[in-house]
Design a protein around this motif. Structure first.
Motif, short mmCIF file in Angstrom:
data_model
loop_
_atom_site.label_atom_id
_atom_site.label_comp_id
_atom_site.label_asym_id
_atom_site.label_seq_id
_atom_site.Cartn_x
_atom_site.Cartn_y
_atom_site.Cartn_z
N GLU A 65 0.92 -1.15 0.00
CA GLU A 65 -0.07 0.28 0.14
C GLU A 65 0.83 1.17 -0.06
OE1 GLU A 65 -2.95 2.04 3.32
OE2 GLU A 65 -3.26 -0.05 3.06
N VAL A 77 -3.31 0.50 -3.66
CA VAL A 77 -3.25 -0.89 -3.17
C VAL A 77 -2.65 -1.81 -4.12
CG1 VAL A 77 -4.21 -2.91 -1.95
CG2 VAL A 77 -4.89 -0.42 -1.43
N ARG A 79 -2.06 -5.78 -5.08
CA ARG A 79 -2.12 -7.15 -4.76
C ARG A 79 -2.15 -8.12 -6.06
NH1 ARG A 79 -3.56 -9.00 0.25
NH2 ARG A 79 -4.64 -6.76 0.79
N HIS A 84 -7.75 -2.79 -7.72
CA HIS A 84 -8.19 -1.82 -6.44
C HIS A 84 -8.29 -0.41 -7.41
CE1 HIS A 84 -7.55 -4.49 -3.44
NE2 HIS A 84 -6.75 -4.90 -4.06
#
Length: 151
Positions: A65, A77, A79, A84
């Protein structure tokens, strides 16, 4: 790793025509660990206006983040395999972006570390850029005068 660190942030953008743009920033910052996560804190100054943006990078086991507060504000963010949404706040307005993370790699040793993120940036469903972010961290050496002051 020591709290005081050198941080090199390199961003590479590829537009739809394959044109590559590289930016690099070298700053002093702080590193610490809390609750199994790694944190990097640093400030960047806009070369045109002189305004400061404070940056925090939180590195978890499977996610990163990045929060920016100041002249430019956002919370991104990353991932792998996920998208996101973020609001990128500038002096000119807010731009809503979607970030799809392709890959994330983080390797840390006693006196240095590296974070690498590959991601795609979209606005209103349209691909803006393919991006690669590299953050290299090295411990700042204590100089002799620091040592003598503490002796």
């Amino acid at each position: 790793m020591t709290k005081d660190v050198h941080i090199t942030v390199t961003g590479t953008q590829f537009d739809e025509d394959g044109h590559r743009t590289v930016t690099e920033q070298k700053v002093e910052g702080q590193y610490f660990e809390r609750n199994g996560n790694r944190y990097l804190l640093y400030e960047e100054r806009d070369s045109d206006t002189g305004t400061v943006t404070k940056n925090t990078i939180k590195i978890e086991e499977s996610a990163v983040e990045i929060s920016r507060n100041g002249h430019i504000s956002s919370r991104m963010v990353f991932r792998p395999g996920e998208t996101h949404r973020t609001g990128h706040v500038t002096p000119y307005g807010i731009l809503t972006l979607d970030i799809y993370t392709e890959s994330l790699k983080s390797v840390w040793k006693e006196n240095n570390g590296i974070l690498q993120v590959a991601y795609r940036l979209y606005a209103e469903g349209n691909l803006l850029f393919d991006n690669k972010l590299s953050v290299k961290v090295t411990a700042r050496e204590k100089n002799r005068s620091d040592f003598l002051e503490k002796a």
